[in-house]
Design a protein around this motif. Structure first.
Motif, PDB file in Angstrom:
ATOM      1  N   ASP A  13       0.172  -0.814   0.210  1.00 26.99           N
ATOM      2  CA  ASP A  13      -0.293   0.008  -0.240  1.00 26.99           C
ATOM      3  C   ASP A  13       0.990   1.007  -0.165  1.00 26.99           C
ATOM      4  O   ASP A  13       1.680   1.383   0.479  1.00 26.99           O
ATOM      5  N   ALA A  14       0.515   2.534  -1.037  1.00 25.63           N
ATOM      6  CA  ALA A  14       0.770   3.927  -0.747  1.00 25.63           C
ATOM      7  C   ALA A  14       2.232   3.762  -0.467  1.00 25.63           C
ATOM      8  O   ALA A  14       3.348   4.093  -0.410  1.00 25.63           O
ATOM      9  N   ARG A  46      -0.211   6.822  -2.158  1.00 23.66           N
ATOM     10  CA  ARG A  46      -0.313   7.275  -0.984  1.00 23.66           C
ATOM     11  C   ARG A  46      -0.864   8.261  -0.845  1.00 23.66           C
ATOM     12  O   ARG A  46      -1.453   9.079  -1.763  1.00 23.66           O
ATOM     13  N   ARG A  50      -5.679  11.205  -4.181  1.00 24.51           N
ATOM     14  CA  ARG A  50      -5.761   9.730  -3.894  1.00 24.51           C
ATOM     15  C   ARG A  50      -6.454  10.671  -2.081  1.00 24.51           C
ATOM     16  O   ARG A  50      -5.072  11.532  -1.406  1.00 24.51           O
ATOM     17  N   THR A  61      -7.349  11.435   1.406  1.00 25.42           N
ATOM     18  CA  THR A  61      -6.877  11.277   2.898  1.00 25.42           C
ATOM     19  C   THR A  61      -7.167  10.561   3.665  1.00 25.42           C
ATOM     20  O   THR A  61      -5.907   9.789   4.264  1.00 25.42           O
ATOM     21  N   ARG A  84      -9.020   6.662   3.888  1.00 29.25           N
ATOM     22  CA  ARG A  84      -9.356   6.177   3.733  1.00 29.25           C
ATOM     23  C   ARG A  84     -11.561   5.694   4.390  1.00 29.25           C
ATOM     24  O   ARG A  84     -11.452   4.995   5.480  1.00 29.25           O
TER      25      ARG A  84
END
Ligand code: SAM
Length: 257
Positions: free
Chosen positions: A130-131, A160, A253, A255, A257
């Motif tokens: 991830d990220a 990210r 993306r 911040t 989730r």
């Protein structure tokens, strides 16, 4: 700048074998692109009547990554987007594609560039935590995947929070006059131009029009914009190009989730 944990050669990202389980769409994409790399760069531009390089540049401009960014270029093919990214920005690029044949061209193209890595892999199963990346691009990918929302989630997973994403897909003009012109071109000129290049390109020229139309019917740009947000993006911008024959999308993306 932190170096990416990837090897600098084709073959690092294992392509999972789907023998017996591969969908017709996936199989078609693999077979189609295996025969195209030799003439791809020139033929792609010719078949889009010179528009495609302009759309690609608009997508790269829309990405706007931070200086020194680590960028993942998905469906990189022969590396045209990767090359545009390296010219436009101070960045390090991982070019990923499921076709070893297409990617071999990219590997040769960037042989002298230590800031480009090529990886054979699938957009649906990215071989990264991830990220991992500050930014991501994907070009002409979504027509070849079975599950668009799941693929978007997987693509955005490796960016990210606050990172940038930009994509380019073919579209269909909405204005009836341009749409009629687009239909005539994709059903007559395109197959003819493809056949003039080679048998493989003849197949591409014949397949493209109906395939783009089916995708645009299922995923018109406004639905795709919604899918981006559902998959974790914010501040999405949809930019039709050449009356909608190309669609550039970009976003940040989320911040949260
Ligand atoms: C039309 S080419 C675009 C290449 C390049 N981005 C460009 O702008 O010229 C589409 C590429 O998507 C790749 N592709 C299709 N489905 C894929 C998938 N599921 N995962 C990774 N690559 C995929 C194909 O192998 C092909 O190289």
């Amino acid at each position: 700048m932190r170096r990416l944990p990837v090897a600098r050669h084709v073959g690092y990202g294992r392509v999972v074998s789907h023998a017996g389980a591969e969908s017709p769409r996936k199989r078609q994409a693999r077979e189609l692109f295996a025969g195209l790399p030799a003439a791809y760069d020139r033929a792609g531009a010719a078949l889009s009547f010179g528009q495609d390089p302009r759309w690609r540049r608009a997508m790269v401009t829309a990405l706007d990554p931070v200086p020194g960014a680590r960028v993942l270029d998905v469906a990189a093919g022969t590396g045209l987007v990767t090359a545009a990214l390296r010219s436009a920005y101070d960045c390090e690029v991982v070019a990923l594609d499921q076709s070893p044949q297409m990617l071999a061209r990219a590997t040769a193209r960037f042989a002298g560039d230590p800031r480009v890595t090529t990886v054979v892999g699938e957009a649906e199963r990215l071989p990264f935590p991830d990220a991992t990346f500050d930014a991501l691009t994907f070009t002409y990918l979504l027509r070849y995947v079975d599950d668009v929302p799941a693929t978007l989630r997987e693509l955005f997973r490796v960016v990210r929070p606050g990172g940038r994403v930009a994509s380019l897909e073919f579209g269909v003009p909405t204005n009836p006059v341009w749409r009629a012109g687009w239909w005539t071109v994709t059903r007559t000129a395109l197959p003819g131009a493809g056949r003039a290049i080679s048998r493989d390109w003849g197949e591409v020229g014949t397949f493209l029009g109906p395939n783009i139309e089916e995708f645009a019917r299922t995923w018109p740009p406004e639905h795709l914009g919604r899918a981006w947000i559902d998959a974790g993006m914010s501040r999405t911008v949809v930019r039709p190009m050449s009356f909608g024959a190309g669609v550039v999308m970009s976003g940040t993306r989320s911040t949260v989730r």
